[in-house]
Design a protein around this motif. Structure first.
Motif, PDB file in Angstrom:
ATOM      1  N   LEU A 250       0.830  -1.198   0.000  1.00 33.93           N
ATOM      2  CA  LEU A 250       0.000   0.000   0.000  1.00 33.93           C
ATOM      3  C   LEU A 250       0.868   1.253   0.000  1.00 33.93           C
ATOM      4  O   LEU A 250       1.735   1.411   0.863  1.00 33.93           O
ATOM      5  CB  LEU A 250      -0.907   0.023   1.233  1.00 33.93           C
ATOM      6  CG  LEU A 250      -1.803  -1.204   1.468  1.00 33.93           C
ATOM      7  CD1 LEU A 250      -2.627  -1.009   2.740  1.00 33.93           C
ATOM      8  CD2 LEU A 250      -2.705  -1.462   0.274  1.00 33.93           C
ATOM      9  N   ASP A 251       0.645   2.129  -0.973  1.00 33.51           N
ATOM     10  CA  ASP A 251       1.338   3.414  -0.929  1.00 33.51           C
ATOM     11  C   ASP A 251       0.605   4.311   0.076  1.00 33.51           C
ATOM     12  O   ASP A 251      -0.369   3.882   0.714  1.00 33.51           O
ATOM     13  CB  ASP A 251       1.417   4.050  -2.321  1.00 33.51           C
ATOM     14  CG  ASP A 251       0.053   4.291  -2.957  1.00 33.51           C
ATOM     15  OD1 ASP A 251      -0.911   4.589  -2.227  1.00 33.51           O
ATOM     16  OD2 ASP A 251      -0.054   4.177  -4.202  1.00 33.51           O
ATOM     17  N   GLU A 252       1.050   5.539   0.229  1.00 30.21           N
ATOM     18  CA  GLU A 252       0.487   6.403   1.264  1.00 30.21           C
ATOM     19  C   GLU A 252      -1.006   6.644   1.079  1.00 30.21           C
ATOM     20  O   GLU A 252      -1.780   6.621   2.042  1.00 30.21           O
ATOM     21  CB  GLU A 252       1.235   7.737   1.292  1.00 30.21           C
ATOM     22  CG  GLU A 252       2.657   7.635   1.838  1.00 30.21           C
ATOM     23  CD  GLU A 252       3.317   8.992   1.972  1.00 30.21           C
ATOM     24  OE1 GLU A 252       2.644  10.004   1.668  1.00 30.21           O
ATOM     25  OE2 GLU A 252       4.495   9.050   2.380  1.00 30.21           O
ATOM     26  N   SER A 395       8.944  -1.202   2.171  1.00 28.18           N
ATOM     27  CA  SER A 395       8.950   0.011   1.352  1.00 28.18           C
ATOM     28  C   SER A 395       9.018  -0.289  -0.142  1.00 28.18           C
ATOM     29  O   SER A 395       8.539   0.492  -0.958  1.00 28.18           O
ATOM     30  CB  SER A 395      10.107   0.925   1.763  1.00 28.18           C
ATOM     31  OG  SER A 395      11.347   0.250   1.618  1.00 28.18           O
ATOM     32  N   GLN A 396       9.629  -1.417  -0.502  1.00 28.73           N
ATOM     33  CA  GLN A 396       9.639  -1.831  -1.902  1.00 28.73           C
ATOM     34  C   GLN A 396       8.307  -2.503  -2.201  1.00 28.73           C
ATOM     35  O   GLN A 396       7.972  -3.526  -1.613  1.00 28.73           O
ATOM     36  CB  GLN A 396      10.776  -2.811  -2.187  1.00 28.73           C
ATOM     37  CG  GLN A 396      10.807  -3.315  -3.630  1.00 28.73           C
ATOM     38  CD  GLN A 396      11.916  -4.307  -3.861  1.00 28.73           C
ATOM     39  OE1 GLN A 396      13.017  -4.127  -3.355  1.00 28.73           O
ATOM     40  NE2 GLN A 396      11.643  -5.357  -4.612  1.00 28.73           N
ATOM     41  N   CYS A 397       7.531  -1.922  -3.093  1.00 26.50           N
ATOM     42  CA  CYS A 397       6.194  -2.439  -3.361  1.00 26.50           C
ATOM     43  C   CYS A 397       6.256  -3.862  -3.909  1.00 26.50           C
ATOM     44  O   CYS A 397       6.861  -4.101  -4.966  1.00 26.50           O
ATOM     45  CB  CYS A 397       5.461  -1.539  -4.361  1.00 26.50           C
ATOM     46  SG  CYS A 397       5.175   0.142  -3.759  1.00 26.50           S
ATOM     47  N   VAL A 404       7.810   3.736  -6.925  1.00 29.88           N
ATOM     48  CA  VAL A 404       6.767   4.056  -5.964  1.00 29.88           C
ATOM     49  C   VAL A 404       7.188   3.497  -4.619  1.00 29.88           C
ATOM     50  O   VAL A 404       7.617   2.344  -4.526  1.00 29.88           O
ATOM     51  CB  VAL A 404       5.401   3.440  -6.374  1.00 29.88           C
ATOM     52  CG1 VAL A 404       4.356   3.706  -5.293  1.00 29.88           C
ATOM     53  CG2 VAL A 404       4.945   3.979  -7.710  1.00 29.88           C
ATOM     54  N   LYS A 405       7.067   4.305  -3.589  1.00 28.71           N
ATOM     55  CA  LYS A 405       7.419   3.845  -2.247  1.00 28.71           C
ATOM     56  C   LYS A 405       6.160   3.365  -1.542  1.00 28.71           C
ATOM     57  O   LYS A 405       5.174   4.097  -1.425  1.00 28.71           O
ATOM     58  CB  LYS A 405       8.065   4.965  -1.439  1.00 28.71           C
ATOM     59  CG  LYS A 405       8.483   4.555  -0.027  1.00 28.71           C
ATOM     60  CD  LYS A 405       9.097   5.728   0.717  1.00 28.71           C
ATOM     61  CE  LYS A 405       9.520   5.332   2.131  1.00 28.71           C
ATOM     62  NZ  LYS A 405       8.354   4.940   2.958  1.00 28.71           N
TER      63      LYS A 405
END
Length: 421
Positions: A250-252, A395-397, A404-405
């Motif tokens: 999940l990104d932010e 942090s690595q999707c 993308v972080k």
């Protein structure tokens, strides 16, 4: 041995019953404890995802052994309660003794309560040859170089493990297997039949519909940051514009959406649970009428009063992996344990006792309950496809996105604290 066929309501106030069930299901009690301390203990050590074509720093140079030698005569095992039973707790529950007789490898074992505890034990000591690890631990061990890839050609029973449990992103890195599967289970939707005219088919009964329903305040949810993934699964179907492809990646923006949903749910939750015994009591008392539960809990309850189902959105779940320490001095006995625990009879004994589907496709014939494998959906590919096995947010999707972080477990932990207030 647990009888999964006759769903007799147990005496939950009986200390012997409570103690036995706590020992067997202690591993799930402890997951909720992976909170603030988990970041300190090393969950952030994971810098990459274990999947074909990706790598983690601790796995790059690791190589599996090519042949085995003479048994060393002993093996030390670190595992969840109920995974290594030698008859000392219950003389009728023992699959370790046969292993010792067959291999000449004497077993010593230690249990742990959380994945974080297991990580610290393996990291700080060379006392353990084998560890049973859930998906929220495996990549941490691999990345830190604490476990070694295994040569599955040296594990004959591996060929009979269900194919859908092999080469998963929590047990395989760069095409290298880092262990063998033990079994698998799902986090399902439990409900009180008196409150539902029909069986619910969606998680909306604990999310969007909960606040307007007669059971507001009687919803239950699993008490752990990893429960955020359950909300993400719901949003994958009901908010497709978020473009969530993996509930652990999940990104932010995606994390915020899941957190917002869970904050709304919080107003309707009567109790977050981490103890399976207390969950059963809450349902039986009527304090809880709907929420996340396990098949093994339902099996001990009155099926005329309660139901359990796999909603249309899918579910989270677990598949544990037997891994070999990179520091072991007992490689041969360690390999023999991995092969033995995946043998049909031993795998049936261990998974039936604990309450999860076996990994070996031939295990069902050795179950004491003829309905065991049907109840736990063993080998049911349609059911298994609905399960998103626990994995560590990093942090690595892990859904394949580049540049993308994604949010990591520390951020999930902080978010969980905000959700619960």
């Amino acid at each position: 041995m647990m009888n999964t066929n006759n769903r007799i309501e147990p005496d939950w106030n009986n200390t012997d019953t409570a103690a036995a069930n706590s020992r067997r299901h202690g591993r799930r009690h402890g997951v909720a404890a992976i909170a603030a301390a988990v970041a300190v203990a090393g969950v952030l050590a994971v810098s990459g995802c274990g999947a074909s074509g990706t790598s983690t720093s601790g796995a790059k140079a690791a190589q599996a052994v090519q042949k085995l030698g003479k048994s060393e005569g002993k093996v030390s095992i670190l595992a969840w309660p109920g995974y290594v039973e030698d008859g000392s707790d219950d003389p009728d529950v023992d699959w370790v003794s046969d292993f010792e007789k067959e291999t000449g490898c004497e077993v010593t074992s230690k249990t742990y309560g959380t994945s974080d505890e297991a990580y610290n034990l393996v990291k700080s000591s060379d006392a353990y040859d084998v560890v049973a690890a859930s998906g929220d631990l495996t990549l941490r061990l691999i990345n830190a170089g604490l476990v070694q890839p295994v040569n599955t050609d040296l594990i004959p029973n591996y060929k009979d493990v269900y194919s859908f449990l092999k080469n998963r992103d929590f047990n395989t890195v760069d095409g290298k297997s880092y262990g063998v599967p033990h079994g698998y289970g799902a986090n399902l939707l439990m409900y009180n039949k008196a409150d539902f005219s029909e069986a619910p088919t969606s998680w909306d009964v604990v999310f969007d519909k909960a606040k307007a329903s007669k059971f507001k305040g009687k919803v239950t949810a699993y008490d752990s940051p990893i429960y955020i993934a359950d909300a993400a699964i719901y949003l994958m179907k009901h908010k497709p514009s978020l473009n969530i492809k993996n509930p652990y990646a999940l990104d932010e923006t995606q994390l915020k959406a899941a957190v917002d949903l869970l904050k709304e749910q919080n107003a309707n939750v009567g109790e977050y649970w981490s103890d399976s015994l207390k969950l059963a009591q809450a349902f039986q008392s009527g304090d809880t009428v709907v929420g996340t539960g396990w098949q093994v809990i339902y099996n001990q309850m009155d099926s005329s009063k309660f139901g359990i189902t796999s909603p249309e959105e899918g579910v989270t779940g677990w598949s544990d992996t037997w891994m070999i320490s990179s520091k072991t001095k007992h490689t041969n006995c360690a390999y023999q344990w991995l092969n033995y625990i995946d043998s049909p009879k031993a795998n049936a004994q261990a998974t039936e006792y604990f309450g999860e589907a076996p990994a070996n496709k031939n295990a069902c014939q050795y179950a004491t309950d003829s309905k065991f494998c049907d109840i736990y959906h063993a080998g049911d590919k349609d059911f298994e496809k609905k399960i998103w096995y626990w994995n560590t947010p990093i942090s690595q999707c892990i859904d394949g996105r580049k540049n993308v972080k994604c949010t990591d477990y520390t951020e999930w932990t902080k978010a969980w604290q905000e959700i619960k207030g």
